[in-house]
Design an enzyme around this catalytic site. Sequence first.
Site, PDB file in Angstrom:
ATOM      1  N   SER A 141       0.797  -1.228   0.000  1.00  0.00           N
ATOM      2  CA  SER A 141       0.000   0.000   0.000  1.00  0.00           C
ATOM      3  C   SER A 141       0.829   1.276   0.000  1.00  0.00           C
ATOM      4  O   SER A 141       0.291   2.345  -0.198  1.00  0.00           O
ATOM      5  CB  SER A 141      -0.932   0.018   1.208  1.00  0.00           C
ATOM      6  OG  SER A 141      -0.166  -0.007   2.390  1.00  0.00           O
ATOM      7  N   LYS A 144       0.917   4.450   6.818  1.00  0.00           N
ATOM      8  CA  LYS A 144       0.288   5.262   5.779  1.00  0.00           C
ATOM      9  C   LYS A 144       0.837   6.684   5.868  1.00  0.00           C
ATOM     10  O   LYS A 144       1.519   7.043   6.809  1.00  0.00           O
ATOM     11  CB  LYS A 144      -1.249   5.317   5.969  1.00  0.00           C
ATOM     12  CG  LYS A 144      -1.936   3.980   5.946  1.00  0.00           C
ATOM     13  CD  LYS A 144      -2.175   3.481   4.527  1.00  0.00           C
ATOM     14  CE  LYS A 144      -2.881   2.148   4.527  1.00  0.00           C
ATOM     15  NZ  LYS A 144      -2.011   0.997   4.453  1.00  0.00           N
TER      16      LYS A 144
END
Lengths: 164, 183
Positions: A40, A83
């Site tokens: 990701s 993230k």
Amino acid sequence: MFRGFFVKTISFVGYTVQYGCIAHCAFEYVGEFVSCSGPSMEPTITNHDVVFSERISRHLYRIQKGDIIIAKSPSNPKMNICKRVIGLEGDKVCTSGPSDIFKTHTYVPRGHVWLEGDNLRNSTDSRSYGPIPYALIRGRVCLKLWPPQSFGVLAESPNDGRIL
Amino acid sequence: MAQTGFGRRYFKAFVSGFFVAVPVTVTVLDRLAYVARVEGASMQPSLNPDGESSPDVVLLNRWSVRNYHVQRGDIVSVLSPKNPQQKIIKRVIGIEGDFIKTLGYKNRYVRVPDGHLWIEGDHHGHSFDSNAFGPVSLGLVHGRASHIIWPPSRWQRIEPSVPPDRRPLLNWDRAAEDKYDDD
């Protein structure tokens, strides 16, 4: 004879406790090493990379937009997510995809942050589970340690326009 | 000559003691137990029944929540989702999978999502809890209040208990198992 052995054991235990506590303080308040898995955050962080995340910014509440952070997963506190911070409290973030005709926006609530992975096509982040409370953040990734060819400070977000 | 020698020894002893005492204290407060004074009236009458004149001091057990095992009725301290610098102390009303009726939340019925809790203060109406900000993530749980340690007249162990009117209506994940009970 036993007294010497007893004293040695007690002092060994004492030193272990002391160094264990110093290690806890170092990992909790200075920084820790993290091994990342998953696609990701590509191309900034790839699978099996080892990074160093510092805890000082989180404890001093100085995480900023554009920082890559490690946080506890909101749906499973035993797992961590890595993230990038796209929006802090009060910021306007775009929730619609790049191919949508009508753009939708939302404001990040007080005490929360909006996270997105750099690999927008292959990342479950705030676009699916919403903004997460700031208190779930563990630390800010500041340095990549492994693999050696990409050692150093991490790159800026490859997706311009996401950070408004 | 003897005086400077004594001063240096004292300094060394102080520094080495400091480097032992501070990490050990910090580790104990982070991993084992924490002591906190309860402020506000949101948990009356269980905590702070006399209000601000005589606030309760509780012992928070941090070891028992290291694996995030919380049960309904526990009083827990959580980091506030609206202000990360503040800790709030409330009772767990619903755990993940519970289907509960809310008191003043935007939806009347809520299924508590996975990895989340529904917390409420015992003093409904005077409490900033899940009825205002929704379910809280388990990762925000800080400790479980196990004992009231001050004032001495209120020394007691805190037992988990859910108010009878706030029991969950249903737990979807367990409804299938309960069907086959033989009691």
